[in-house]
Write a protein that holds these residues in place. Structure first.
Motif, PDB file in Angstrom:
ATOM      1  N   TYR A 163      13.720  20.342 -11.666  1.00  0.00           N
ATOM      2  CA  TYR A 163      12.854  19.185 -11.415  1.00  0.00           C
ATOM      3  C   TYR A 163      11.391  19.582 -11.543  1.00  0.00           C
ATOM      4  O   TYR A 163      10.590  18.859 -12.134  1.00  0.00           O
TER       5      TYR A 163
ATOM      6  N   ARG B 150      13.238  12.669 -12.189  1.00  0.00           N
ATOM      7  CA  ARG B 150      13.457  12.332 -10.785  1.00  0.00           C
ATOM      8  C   ARG B 150      14.910  12.458 -10.353  1.00  0.00           C
ATOM      9  O   ARG B 150      15.187  12.731  -9.192  1.00  0.00           O
TER      10      ARG B 150
ATOM     11  N   TRP C 288      16.526  14.024  -6.741  1.00  0.00           N
ATOM     12  CA  TRP C 288      17.508  13.420  -5.830  1.00  0.00           C
ATOM     13  C   TRP C 288      18.770  14.267  -5.750  1.00  0.00           C
ATOM     14  O   TRP C 288      19.353  14.416  -4.673  1.00  0.00           O
TER      15      TRP C 288
ATOM     16  N   TYR D 110      20.595   6.546  -3.363  1.00  0.00           N
ATOM     17  CA  TYR D 110      19.291   5.906  -3.540  1.00  0.00           C
ATOM     18  C   TYR D 110      18.690   6.292  -4.887  1.00  0.00           C
ATOM     19  O   TYR D 110      18.187   5.441  -5.618  1.00  0.00           O
ATOM     20  N   GLY D 111      18.750   7.572  -5.194  1.00  0.00           N
ATOM     21  CA  GLY D 111      18.189   8.030  -6.466  1.00  0.00           C
ATOM     22  C   GLY D 111      18.901   7.449  -7.670  1.00  0.00           C
ATOM     23  O   GLY D 111      18.280   7.140  -8.684  1.00  0.00           O
TER      24      GLY D 111
ATOM     25  N   TRP E 182      18.340   2.897  -7.018  1.00  0.00           N
ATOM     26  CA  TRP E 182      17.064   2.202  -6.887  1.00  0.00           C
ATOM     27  C   TRP E 182      15.879   2.906  -7.534  1.00  0.00           C
ATOM     28  O   TRP E 182      14.856   2.282  -7.757  1.00  0.00           O
ATOM     29  N   ASP E 183      15.985   4.161  -7.828  1.00  0.00           N
ATOM     30  CA  ASP E 183      14.856   4.854  -8.462  1.00  0.00           C
ATOM     31  C   ASP E 183      14.931   4.685  -9.955  1.00  0.00           C
ATOM     32  O   ASP E 183      15.929   5.018 -10.588  1.00  0.00           O
ATOM     33  N   THR E 184      13.871   4.182 -10.530  1.00  0.00           N
ATOM     34  CA  THR E 184      13.821   4.003 -11.978  1.00  0.00           C
ATOM     35  C   THR E 184      12.658   4.814 -12.535  1.00  0.00           C
ATOM     36  O   THR E 184      11.618   4.955 -11.900  1.00  0.00           O
ATOM     37  N   GLU E 185      12.864   5.325 -13.718  1.00  0.00           N
ATOM     38  CA  GLU E 185      11.791   6.088 -14.371  1.00  0.00           C
ATOM     39  C   GLU E 185      11.145   5.250 -15.438  1.00  0.00           C
ATOM     40  O   GLU E 185      11.720   4.486 -16.104  1.00  0.00           O
TER      41      GLU E 185
END
Length: 86
Positions: A25, A31, A35, A79-80, A83-86
């Motif tokens: 990372y 990302r 996570w 969650y990663g 809901w996490d978007t790059e």
């Protein structure tokens, strides 16, 4: 004796995965690696608690703490992923 060795090797393997994922990372900045690394950090703690529960303190019940750390680790990864978007 073999059970203690296997539990310890599992904890060390999870620790190695944590280190490698967080290094990747830092190098790449993706990302999902963060996570995943945080999830494996929780799983490392979970495995360390397993060693404490079954080998070091066999008469003390750490099952609540082990389950809680595994749940938090999986929630971080979930969650990663969701809901996490790059």
């Amino acid at each position: 004796m073999i059970v203690a060795t296997i539990y310890t090797l599992c904890a060390l393997t999870a620790l190695l995965c944590t280190v490698l994922l967080l290094q990747a990372y830092r190098a790449g900045g993706y990302r999902l690696l963060l996570w995943s690394g945080l999830c494996f950090a929780g799983l490392t703690l979970n495995n360390a608690l397993l060693v404490l529960d079954k080998v070091v303190f066999p008469d003390v019940d750490f099952s609540y703490w082990r389950t809680s750390t595994a749940l938090v680790a999986m929630m971080i990864l979930l969650y990663g992923l969701v809901w996490d978007t790059e």
